[in-house]
Write a protein that holds these residues in place. Structure first.
Motif, PDB file in Angstrom:
ATOM      1  N   LEU A   1      -1.779   9.763  -2.480  1.00 46.09           N
ATOM      2  CA  LEU A   1      -1.365   9.039  -3.684  1.00 46.09           C
ATOM      3  C   LEU A   1       0.116   9.276  -3.974  1.00 46.09           C
ATOM      4  O   LEU A   1       0.843   8.339  -4.341  1.00 46.09           O
ATOM      5  N   VAL A   2       0.559  10.498  -3.802  1.00 47.24           N
ATOM      6  CA  VAL A   2       1.987  10.796  -3.984  1.00 47.24           C
ATOM      7  C   VAL A   2       2.813  10.019  -2.959  1.00 47.24           C
ATOM      8  O   VAL A   2       3.845   9.430  -3.288  1.00 47.24           O
ATOM      9  N   GLY A   3       2.344  10.002  -1.723  1.00 50.27           N
ATOM     10  CA  GLY A   3       3.044   9.240  -0.688  1.00 50.27           C
ATOM     11  C   GLY A   3       3.103   7.761  -1.002  1.00 50.27           C
ATOM     12  O   GLY A   3       4.116   7.099  -0.742  1.00 50.27           O
ATOM     13  N   GLY A   4       2.023   7.227  -1.590  1.00 50.42           N
ATOM     14  CA  GLY A   4       2.016   5.822  -1.967  1.00 50.42           C
ATOM     15  C   GLY A   4       3.077   5.508  -3.007  1.00 50.42           C
ATOM     16  O   GLY A   4       3.769   4.485  -2.919  1.00 50.42           O
ATOM     17  N   VAL A   5       3.222   6.384  -3.995  1.00 54.70           N
ATOM     18  CA  VAL A   5       4.252   6.190  -5.023  1.00 54.70           C
ATOM     19  C   VAL A   5       5.646   6.238  -4.401  1.00 54.70           C
ATOM     20  O   VAL A   5       6.504   5.393  -4.690  1.00 54.70           O
ATOM     21  N   ILE A   6       5.860   7.202  -3.524  1.00 56.59           N
ATOM     22  CA  ILE A   6       7.165   7.314  -2.874  1.00 56.59           C
ATOM     23  C   ILE A   6       7.455   6.077  -2.028  1.00 56.59           C
ATOM     24  O   ILE A   6       8.570   5.545  -2.020  1.00 56.59           O
TER      25      ILE A   6
END
Length: 246
Positions: free
Chosen positions: A208-213
């Protein structure tokens, strides 16, 4: 727009077959190349590249071939202001279909190779460097998908997305799960491709963090499209445009 029921079936089927490819090829790799982890990873990643490309080509015109809750969530986020793409309710329905498909795919792969259909994985994958690998893998995946959409090159999406995932098997420490539904599904197989249930939350959070980035990077590279531009990757916008051009 294809009816939601058909899109959900496509997402369920696509995610199920993707996990079947990942888990099944991992079991086969262990059988053919016992003791050689490097060769096992090569066999597993090669099968995944080809399988993912074919699934995107086959099911993309129906649902957009997300097979990934992070991609579906990003689709909603990118299209929420222009009124195109998935609604938030559809994102939830997509995610449920994808997760159920991932679990079903693992059970199918286990059964095909004579394993216990339901077997929790015992492979621990919980460490900061692995979570970082998942952040990188997922951010890169979102970057590839939405850069292709923004630049009108969706015709190459099946090859480009599959190639990225195949490469990320090798350049990320986590071997690039990059997908919460696939991660959950792989917890149901105690084989080469498995992940222990206790390790799943850390991977999903990193994804999820990677998706935001990934979305922030796309926003930094390209201006927000107008309402008439096919920004989201749902339905015909990812694969259908390229099919119409042939």
């Amino acid at each position: 727009m294809t009816p939601l029921s058909r899109r959900l079936l496509a997402e369920f089927l696509g995610t199920a077959l993707l996990v079947t490819v990942v888990v099944g090829s991992g079991i086969m790799a262990q059988t053919l190349s016992p003791g050689d982890v490097g060769l096992q990873l090569l066999q597993n990643s090669t099968a995944t590249v080809f399988g993912l490309a074919v699934l995107i080509l086959a099911l993309g015109p129906v649902s957009g071939a997300h097979f990934n809750p992070v991609v579906s969530l990003a689709d909603w986020w990118q299209g929420r202001q222009s009124g195109v793409g998935l609604t938030l309710g559809e994102v939830g329905a997509y995610a449920v279909s994808q997760i159920l498909g991932g679990i079903g795919g693992a059970i199918l792969a286990n059964a095909m190779f004579g394993k216990a259909p339901l077997a929790w994985s015992t492979t621990e994958r919980a460490a900061p460097h692995l979570w970082l690998g998942e952040v990188v893998a997922t951010a890169g995946l979102l970057l590839v998908i939405f850069c292709l959409v923004r630049t009108g090159r969706t015709a190459v999406a099946p090859a480009a997305v599959a190639a990225y995932i195949g490469a990320a098997y090798w350049f990320t420490s986590s071997t690039s799960f990059a997908n919460p539904a696939v991660t959950i599904g792989r917890a149901f197989s105690d084989t080469f491709a498995g992940i222990a249930p206790a390790s799943v939350p850390g991977f999903v959070l990193a994804q999820l963090v990677g998706g935001v980035i990934g979305l922030l990077l796309v926003g930094g590279l390209y201006a927000r499209p107008g309402a008439d531009e096919p920004e989201p990757v749902t339905g015909d916008s990812l694969i259908g445009d390229s099919a119409a051009g042939r």
